[in-house]
Design an enzyme around this catalytic site. Structure first.
Site, PDB file in Angstrom:
ATOM      1  N   SER A 271       9.210 -13.981  21.489  1.00  0.00           N
ATOM      2  CA  SER A 271       9.644 -12.704  20.899  1.00  0.00           C
ATOM      3  C   SER A 271       8.984 -11.557  21.637  1.00  0.00           C
ATOM      4  CB  SER A 271       9.229 -12.664  19.424  1.00  0.00           C
ATOM      5  OG  SER A 271       9.390 -11.364  18.902  1.00  0.00           O
TER       6      SER A 271
ATOM      7  N   TYR B 107       2.211 -13.350  13.322  1.00  0.00           N
ATOM      8  CA  TYR B 107       3.473 -13.781  13.960  1.00  0.00           C
ATOM      9  C   TYR B 107       3.369 -13.559  15.472  1.00  0.00           C
ATOM     10  CZ  TYR B 107       8.498 -13.603  15.163  1.00  0.00           C
ATOM     11  OH  TYR B 107       9.735 -13.795  15.742  1.00  0.00           O
TER      12      TYR B 107
END
Ligand code: NAP
Length: 243
Positions: free
Chosen positions: A138, A151
């Site tokens: 990501s 995350y």
């Protein structure tokens, strides 16, 4: 990529994983995927691609479950030619106030699960001296985002795995790359508020959030012979938000 082999995708029941599975099936690949539960879209794919699609129930945070999935895929579907580490969860929150279990869960699913799944799936690739691994990381792992530190750490960890494994497995003719998407329209981003969403759109040169379909083309590319000399790379697909 050899079409006799199977592409194993973690988390193919919805969102990006489902879009990747559907597109690969449409292009004649054999696909196996797993997640904790099936769904209508998975059942439709099972009906449409009876011979080339398999779904298994499995949990990324459970080592025994991953072992069982890989065993069944190899037995029922054939050799794993490519692995796409796509399954992931996002839990947002200021780190100081997050529950320890939330951090553990993020690491277990996004990072440990992907490492363990790769450990299992790569063995036959090594024996066959061929294969391709794609980790879905990501832009949050590359640039960070307030409220997503844990995350972000898992996604940066995945990119580290990409670089380390590319070196380890290159001599075995196995390529390892990451795709780092920007914000995509999936269930994962449904929780974004209007203010956050508008800010993301404003900061994105291409003026919108991405869709899973914006990412699948790069999966086809990385699996194809055209990408035969590409390994250890992180391909960012984000409408320019990080440029
Ligand atoms: P999604 O719509 O929430 O789908 C996540 C998938 O992962 C589902 O199939 C889910 O199935 C599976 N999954 C979650 N926990 C699991 C577990 N413990 N064991 C097995 N499967 C599990 O998310 P998405 O947006 O498609 O995200 C896919 C990947 O792209 C993720 O790695 C995510 O971090 C990454 N990504 C997403 C975005 C975005 O903006 N959406 C941006 C950058 C990167 P079950 O719930 O049935 O298990």
């Amino acid at each position: 990529m050899n079409r006799d082999g199977v592409v194993l995708i973690s988390g193919g029941s919805r969102g990006l994983g489902l879009a990747i599975a559907t597109s690969l099936l449409n292009h004649g690949h054999k696909v196996a995927t797993f997640s904790r539960r099936s769904g209508d879209a998975v059942e439709r794919l099972k009906d449409k691609y009876e011979k080339s699609f398999s779904f298994f129930e499995g949990d990324m945070s459970d080592q025994a479950s991953l072992s069982e999935v890989v065993k069944r895929v190899e037995k029922d579907c054939g050799p794993i030619e490519a692995l796409i580490n796509n399954a992931g969860i996002a839990i947002d929150g200021v780190l100081a106030t997050m529950q320890p279990t939330q951090i553990e869960q993020l690491i277990a699913v996004n990072l440990t699960g992907s490492l363990q799944l790769t450990r299992l799936a790569v063995r036959q690739m090594i024996v066959r001296s061929r294969g391709s691994i794609i980790n879905i990381s990501s832009i949050i792992g590359l640039r960070g985002y307030a409220g997503l530190a844990a995350y972000s750490a898992t996604k940066a960890g995945l990119d580290g795995m990409t670089r380390g494994l590319a070196r380890e497995l290159g001599p075995r003719n196995i390529r390892v790359n990451s795709i780092a998407p920007g914000y995509l329209e999936t269930e994962m981003t449904h929780g974004l508020g209007d203010t956050q969403r508008n800010q993301i759109v404003r900061r994105t040169p291409l003026g919108r959030l991405g869709t899973p379909d914006d990412v699948v083309g790069s999966i086809h590319f990385l699996l194809s012979p055209a990408a035969g000399f590409i390994t250890g790379q992180i391909l960012t697909i984000d409408g320019g938000i990080t440029c």
